[in-house]
Design an enzyme around this catalytic site. Structure first.
Site, PDB file in Angstrom:
ATOM      1  N   GLU A 183       0.953  -1.088   0.016  1.00 52.13           N
ATOM      2  CA  GLU A 183       0.089  -0.022   0.009  1.00 52.13           C
ATOM      3  C   GLU A 183       0.951   1.107   0.052  1.00 52.13           C
ATOM      4  O   GLU A 183       0.706   1.926   0.985  1.00 52.13           O
ATOM      5  CB  GLU A 183      -0.927  -0.028   1.225  1.00 52.13           C
ATOM      6  CG  GLU A 183      -1.917  -1.107   1.219  1.00 52.13           C
ATOM      7  CD  GLU A 183      -3.026  -0.979   2.121  1.00 52.13           C
ATOM      8  OE1 GLU A 183      -2.848  -0.422   3.175  1.00 52.13           O
ATOM      9  OE2 GLU A 183      -4.116  -1.426   1.866  1.00 52.13           O
ATOM     10  N   GLU A 377      -5.714  -8.249  -1.426  1.00 52.12           N
ATOM     11  CA  GLU A 377      -6.303  -7.969  -0.433  1.00 52.12           C
ATOM     12  C   GLU A 377      -7.857  -7.595  -0.350  1.00 52.12           C
ATOM     13  O   GLU A 377      -8.021  -6.502  -1.350  1.00 52.12           O
ATOM     14  CB  GLU A 377      -5.741  -6.945   0.656  1.00 52.12           C
ATOM     15  CG  GLU A 377      -4.491  -6.972   1.238  1.00 52.12           C
ATOM     16  CD  GLU A 377      -4.071  -6.086   2.176  1.00 52.12           C
ATOM     17  OE1 GLU A 377      -5.094  -5.535   3.051  1.00 52.12           O
ATOM     18  OE2 GLU A 377      -2.869  -5.988   2.540  1.00 52.12           O
TER      19      GLU A 377
HETATM   20  C1  BG6 Z   1      -4.508  -2.874   4.707  1.00 51.82           C
HETATM   21  C2  BG6 Z   1      -3.386  -3.555   4.983  1.00 51.82           C
HETATM   22  O1  BG6 Z   1      -4.523  -1.770   4.794  1.00 51.82           O
HETATM   23  O2  BG6 Z   1      -5.730  -3.393   5.352  1.00 51.82           O
HETATM   24  C3  BG6 Z   1      -3.175  -4.760   6.132  1.00 51.82           C
HETATM   25  O3  BG6 Z   1      -2.169  -3.831   3.916  1.00 51.82           O
HETATM   26  C4  BG6 Z   1      -4.470  -4.500   7.060  1.00 51.82           C
HETATM   27  O4  BG6 Z   1      -2.239  -4.645   6.523  1.00 51.82           O
HETATM   28  C5  BG6 Z   1      -5.718  -4.473   6.133  1.00 51.82           C
HETATM   29  O5  BG6 Z   1      -4.718  -5.522   7.999  1.00 51.82           O
HETATM   30  C6  BG6 Z   1      -7.099  -4.399   7.051  1.00 51.82           C
HETATM   31  O6  BG6 Z   1      -6.926  -3.467   7.755  1.00 51.82           O
HETATM   32  P1  BG6 Z   1      -7.198  -3.606   9.387  1.00 51.82           P
HETATM   33  O7  BG6 Z   1      -7.116  -2.204   9.928  1.00 51.82           O
HETATM   34  O8  BG6 Z   1      -8.858  -3.900   9.443  1.00 51.82           O
HETATM   35  O9  BG6 Z   1      -6.519  -4.760   9.918  1.00 51.82           O
END
Ligand code: BG6
Length: 478
Positions: A183, A377
């Site tokens: 990111e 993701e």
């Molecule tokens: C992304 C990141 O922003 O979102 C992850 O690359 C992160 O590391 C994921 O865990 C979800 O965000 P969160 O804050 O719900 O864990």
């Protein structure tokens, strides 16, 4: 049967990051990193974004859930066996920089750290799971943050280059797909996670962030070069946090505002990584915001010569913008600020759920860059409940994923080239933004709680069986 046709060899799988699941924070010669000093709970964001955050532990006031994570460091065999049982074709994981170079600026790597990842990768390969490795995922060695000021320092390029080459040489027979920085564009709004510093003052945030980003761009291009030289046939991707930005209404003023925000947030990093140059609009933006990037001779040539092979990105939500906000509107915003979108529902953490936004993202990125895309993701952070019979019926997660996979299927029909889809937090892990365990994304439940209690026992949720079938039918049964 779904009407969607996903390509043969589509890389279905799951994604995690070292700092959020490994634990073993001082084992195997590992050094401290950024995630190790981030407190648990909703207070996390406030603590780390307070100017003057000193990156020290304060055990009297806070807990540090990343220290233990979900103990993947000792349980990786059991966890990877579960991924294999679901039929994963790929596993997106990251390597903790501070396991390999505990301080970050050493000349020689830490053998114990390298051996740990040999074992993890071998375990994946044993089951035919293709590893997709992120070199840097939100866990810069703490020493580089404290002594060098994170990516603001140009010297960090040299340290990263050494780290990346060490990985390529060591794992050249095991890893074909690499991602440089997680990111990377998150640094435009919050430099700490991806750029490793807290801005000195608010006024210099943009100047410092873009200077640091420039260093990262050069480092990323050098990594592409080294990877291709050391591992013929390898593929390197950048990794963006992508969120399509809607205008709140059809007022051209708001439309232009949303468009401009999207260019800064979504396009600058992608343009540099893929097109190999800063976009034309960035000149004016830099000028108007007093951003003067100090470059060295050869930087722009390096960036031009070594673009990435593909784009990977995370997708959780879209964003809606309006130029002038009332106080009430300001408070209503999504994770990214902006305003509430009246057409969307949000998760328990206020992240607006928008599958069409994923189709849009895929089309926008493909129209602009014409390189393969990889969704590395996507997922729903939710509270899970164990029923009396021990089951966890996470239909809300299944529905979320189904709708997003359908949107991805539409994008395939639209002609977008997609390499794969790895669901975030395929096993419950520590949340990056809040340090909570209760914000669960997994197909596999982990008995660990926000107060640190729990047996760490693993348990399959309903979505485990559902996703297994999605993979087995290559998305035909959703
Ligand atoms: C992304 C990141 O922003 O979102 C992850 O690359 C992160 O590391 C994921 O865990 C979800 O965000 P969160 O804050 O719900 O864990």
């Amino acid at each position: 049967m779904s009407k969607y046709q996903f390509p043969e060899g589509f890389l279905w799988g799951g994604a995690t990051a070292a700092n959020q699941l490994e634990g073993g924070y001082l084992e195997g010669g590992k050094g401290m990193n950024l995630a190790d000093v981030m407190p648990g709970g909703k207070i996390r964001e406030k603590v780390i974004s307070t100017p003057g955050f000193d990156f020290e532990l304060d055990r009297e006031q806070y807990t540090y859930p990343n220290h233990e994570g979900i103990d993947f460091y000792h349980r990786y065999k059991e966890d990877i066996a579960l991924f294999a049982e679901m039929g994963f074709k790929s596993y997106r994981m990251s390597i903790a920089w501070s396991r390999i170079f505990p301080k970050g600026d050493e000349l020689e790597p830490n053998e114990e750290g390298l051996t740990f990842y040999d074992r993890v990768l071998d375990e994946c390969l044993k089951y035919g799971i293709e590893p997709v490795v992120t070199i840097s995922h939100y866990e810069m060695p703490l020493y580089l943050i404290k002594e060098y000021g994170g990516w603001r320092s140009r010297e960090v390029i040299t340290f990263f280059d050494r780290y990346a080459k060490t990985l390529f040489n060591r794992y050249k027979n095991k890893v074909k797909y690499w991602l440089t920085f997680n990111e990377i564009n998150a640094g435009v709004i919050e430099p700490l996670f991806s750029l490793g510093f807290s801005p000195t003052t608010k006024d210099v945030r943009l100047q410092e962030s873009f200077q640091a980003l420039h260093h990262v761009f050069v480092a990323s291009s050098l990594a592409v070069k080294a990877c291709h030289e050391i591992i013929p046939g390898s593929q390197v991707g950048c990794m963006l946090l992508y969120a399509p930005i809607y205008s709140f209404d059809c007022n051209p003023v708001n439309e232009w505002y949303a468009f401009s925000e999207a260019r800064i947030f979504n396009n600058i990093c992608g343009d540099v990584h893929v097109r190999g140059e800063y976009p034309s609009f960035s000149k004016r933006y830099f000028k108007e915001n007093d951003i003067n990037i100090k470059m060295e001779e050869g930087d722009l040539e390096t960036i031009k010569q070594y673009p990435v092979d593909f784009i990977s990105f995370s997708y959780y939500m879209s964003r809606t913008e309006k130029k002038e906000l009332t106080d009430e509107e300001k408070a209503s915003g999504n994770f990214f600020s902006g305003v509430k979108n009246p057409f969307l529902k949000a998760s328990d953490w206020g992240w607006e759920v928008d599958p069409i936004g994923l189709r849009l993202s895929l089309n926008q990125l493909y129209d602009r860059y014409r390189v393969p895309l990889f969704i590395v993701e996507n997922g729903l952070g939710a509270y899970d409940k164990i029923e009396e019979d021990g089951s966890i019926n996470d239909d809300y997660r299944i529905n979320y994923l189904r709708e997003h996979i359908e949107a991805m299927g539409e994008a395939v029909e639209d002609g977008v080239e997609i390499m794969g889809y790895t669901v975030w937090g395929c096993i419950d892990l520590v949340s990056a933004s809040t340090g909570e365990m209760s914000k669960r994304y997994g197909f596999i439940y982990v008995d660990k709680h926000d107060d640190g209690s729990g047996t760490l026992e693993r348990r399959k949720k309903k979505s485990f069986y559902w996703y297994k079938n999605v993979i087995a039918t290559n998305g035909q049964e959703l």
